[in-house]
Design a protein around this motif. Structure first.
Motif, PDB file in Angstrom:
ATOM      1  N   UNK A   1     -33.187 -73.686   8.232  1.00 18.20           N
ATOM      2  CA  UNK A   1     -34.605 -73.558   7.896  1.00 18.20           C
ATOM      3  C   UNK A   1     -35.353 -74.855   8.209  1.00 18.20           C
ATOM      4  N   UNK A   2     -34.729 -75.980   7.936  1.00 17.33           N
ATOM      5  CA  UNK A   2     -35.382 -77.264   8.205  1.00 17.33           C
ATOM      6  C   UNK A   2     -35.669 -77.430   9.693  1.00 17.33           C
ATOM      7  N   UNK A   3     -34.698 -77.065  10.526  1.00 20.91           N
ATOM      8  CA  UNK A   3     -34.910 -77.186  11.967  1.00 20.91           C
ATOM      9  C   UNK A   3     -35.945 -76.168  12.436  1.00 20.91           C
ATOM     10  N   UNK A   4     -35.885 -74.955  11.904  1.00 14.67           N
ATOM     11  CA  UNK A   4     -36.860 -73.929  12.272  1.00 14.67           C
ATOM     12  C   UNK A   4     -38.281 -74.421  11.988  1.00 14.67           C
ATOM     13  N   UNK A   5     -38.483 -75.007  10.798  1.00 11.53           N
ATOM     14  CA  UNK A   5     -39.829 -75.472  10.440  1.00 11.53           C
ATOM     15  C   UNK A   5     -40.248 -76.658  11.297  1.00 11.53           C
ATOM     16  N   UNK A   6     -39.321 -77.553  11.567  1.00 16.77           N
ATOM     17  CA  UNK A   6     -39.658 -78.711  12.396  1.00 16.77           C
ATOM     18  C   UNK A   6     -40.057 -78.271  13.811  1.00 16.77           C
ATOM     19  N   UNK A   7     -39.385 -77.270  14.332  1.00 21.62           N
ATOM     20  CA  UNK A   7     -39.756 -76.743  15.642  1.00 21.62           C
ATOM     21  C   UNK A   7     -41.138 -76.111  15.598  1.00 21.62           C
ATOM     22  N   UNK A   8     -41.414 -75.340  14.548  1.00 22.20           N
ATOM     23  CA  UNK A   8     -42.724 -74.694  14.427  1.00 22.20           C
ATOM     24  C   UNK A   8     -43.833 -75.740  14.345  1.00 22.20           C
ATOM     25  N   UNK A   9     -43.606 -76.774  13.554  1.00 22.85           N
ATOM     26  CA  UNK A   9     -44.606 -77.841  13.440  1.00 22.85           C
ATOM     27  C   UNK A   9     -44.766 -78.593  14.759  1.00 22.85           C
ATOM     28  N   UNK A  10     -43.691 -78.611  15.544  1.00 23.71           N
ATOM     29  CA  UNK A  10     -43.762 -79.264  16.849  1.00 23.71           C
ATOM     30  C   UNK A  10     -44.383 -78.398  17.934  1.00 23.71           C
ATOM     31  N   UNK A  11     -44.537 -77.079  17.626  1.00 20.73           N
ATOM     32  CA  UNK A  11     -45.214 -76.196  18.564  1.00 20.73           C
ATOM     33  C   UNK A  11     -44.336 -75.181  19.258  1.00 20.73           C
ATOM     34  N   UNK A  12     -43.147 -74.873  18.683  1.00 21.61           N
ATOM     35  CA  UNK A  12     -42.268 -73.855  19.251  1.00 21.61           C
ATOM     36  C   UNK A  12     -41.849 -72.876  18.163  1.00 21.61           C
ATOM     37  N   UNK A  13     -42.021 -71.585  18.420  1.00 26.39           N
ATOM     38  CA  UNK A  13     -41.565 -70.556  17.481  1.00 26.39           C
ATOM     39  C   UNK A  13     -40.264 -69.941  17.985  1.00 26.39           C
ATOM     40  N   UNK A  14     -39.243 -69.952  17.111  1.00 22.10           N
ATOM     41  CA  UNK A  14     -37.973 -69.278  17.378  1.00 22.10           C
ATOM     42  C   UNK A  14     -37.649 -68.383  16.187  1.00 22.10           C
ATOM     43  N   UNK A  15     -36.617 -67.560  16.331  1.00 18.48           N
ATOM     44  CA  UNK A  15     -36.189 -66.688  15.236  1.00 18.48           C
ATOM     45  C   UNK A  15     -35.114 -67.369  14.397  1.00 18.48           C
ATOM     46  N   UNK A  16     -35.281 -67.326  13.102  1.00 16.96           N
ATOM     47  CA  UNK A  16     -34.212 -67.719  12.177  1.00 16.96           C
ATOM     48  C   UNK A  16     -33.402 -66.473  11.853  1.00 16.96           C
TER      49      UNK A  16
END
Length: 419
Positions: free
Chosen positions: A361-376
């Protein structure tokens, strides 16, 4: 005396003893508590993301900012194709917004038949049946083919819709170890020789992005007298010379009895289908409950699907670029130090493995904040104890965009200690 523990089962039992109506949602309390604890840490809910604007197959506005889409199944980028959109608009004008009926009653319009014709052209088969979703295609075909007294032999990692089709048809379910030809052979050998047997395989498995060893598995199934159904939901569009799927790529087209697919991935809309050369296949329209007892797709949807399918027949350049993207991202993530589910790029799905939910979850959120959406992805969608970020590449991701994605993965991974 030990202290009593209020488990969901104990609470439900107490309710019954005291004469209260038991809470049928009580069994989900552990999951509710887990979710609440996760959100209490300040992370966003990974399963309730809203896209307020979609600008292209690879870019959307999430939380007020442009975000690269790396978590959709829009493999061939057909959602914004001008011809596809024009076909949908024309059908909306010509036939209205919906059919308000089942395919076997008033719910078959010209676009539905044209869509089935497009599928027959694409797959080179005699028959094609369109369902309202890919889930319903598996649910309907599997439950109709194999019923009480029959056996369905399936990979342990099969999609939920495959399992649900087994249960709806009340067939005996026999699982074999994921992608194990030896285990498939062993389990088929234990079944009665005169029993009805259906082996269900998937070209690409959606969680890890790995492909099935179809030639070996088909040979084993045929040896034991079983029919074969292959789900090509994640293979259609970019595997094989004509984009039919892994079964075409691996040269077993003549040995597969039924092919299931969906419009919600490479085709870029919604719906499902089954194609076959079986001479009696059309009887499914009269006996398949998920086909008979649900409303048919809106004409605008099947019109977009038919146009997209016909364009995918000539999408060789797109297929080549998608493979280029997949191989580059897979190797790039490995070079950064990420653990990937497959040794090499096997499909457009790349699964980044994480040791636990917190880090995932931490990596997922960091990616989203960085501008990339992926699936958890987490259990039960994945095997027990397995947490991953699933990346789904698109043929419309430019070389520059893939470079951006790798840069954001590097920054996010270092920020949360994932690499």
């Amino acid at each position: 005396m030990s202290e009593a523990i209020d488990t969901p089962e104990a609470v439900a039992a107490t309710d019954r003893v005291e004469g209260h109506t038991s809470d049928l949602l009580a069994k989900f309390r552990p999951l509710i508590a887990e979710r609440e604890a996760l959100l209490a840490t300040g992370v966003r809910d990974p399963f309730s993301i809203v896209m307020t604007e979609v600008k292209s197959p690879t870019l959307a506005v999430i939380q007020g900012k442009d975000t690269i889409l790396l978590g959709t199944y829009n493999y061939m980028g057909m959602t914004f194709d001008p011809d596809v959109i024009a076909a949908g608009k024309q059908a909306l004008d010509d036939f209205g917004s919906g059919t308000t009926g089942s395919r076997v009653l008033n719910g078959t319009y010209n676009p539905h038949k044209d869509c089935e014709q497009a599928l027959k052209e694409f797959y080179g088969t005699k028959s094609a049946i369109v369902f309202s979703t890919g889930y319903q295609a598996n649910l309907g075909v599997i439950s109709t083919l194999a019923g009480k007294g029959d056996y369905i032999i399936l990979d342990a990692d099969s999609h939920a819709s495959i399992y649900d089709g087994c249960w709806l048809g009340n067939a005996e379910i026999v699982r074999f170890r994921h992608n194990s030809v030896e285990d498939l052979d062993k389990r088929l050998g234990r079944l009665p020789k005169d029993a009805g047997k259906l082996v269900v395989l998937e070209g690409v498995y959606s969680m890890f992005g790995d492909v099935a060893p179809l030639p070996e598995m088909v040979a084993v199934a045929k040896k034991h007298g079983a029919m074969i159904l292959c789900d090509e939901a994640h293979g259609m569009g970019f595997f094989g010379p004509n984009g039919r799927g892994v079964y075409e790529e691996m040269g077993v087209e003549d040995d597969i009895d039924f092919v299931i697919g969906t419009f919600s991935k490479s085709v870029g809309t919604v719906g499902g289908f089954c194609v076959s050369n079986h001479p009696d296949f059309e009887v499914l329209r009269l006996v398949c409950r998920p086909y008979i007892f649900t409303a048919s797709l809106p004409p605008s949807v099947v019109a977009t699907a038919a146009t997209s399918i016909r364009k995918l027949m000539h999408a060789g350049d797109k297929r080549a670029h998608l493979w280029k993207n997949s191989k580059r991202l897979h190797q790039g993530l490995r070079d950064l130090g990420y653990t990937i589910a497959t040794e090499t790029a096997q499909s457009a799905i790349i699964a980044v493995m994480l040791p636990d939910q917190e880090r995932a979850v931490a990596l997922w959120q960091a990616l989203l904040e960085g501008g990339v959406y992926v699936n958890l992805a987490r259990p039960p969608a994945t095997p027990a104890g397995t947490y991953l970020l699933r990346c789904s590449l698109c043929a419309e991701h430019s070389d520059e965009r893939v470079g951006q994605i790798l840069g954001i993965f590097e920054a996010a991974g270092k920020a949360v200690g994932a690499i």
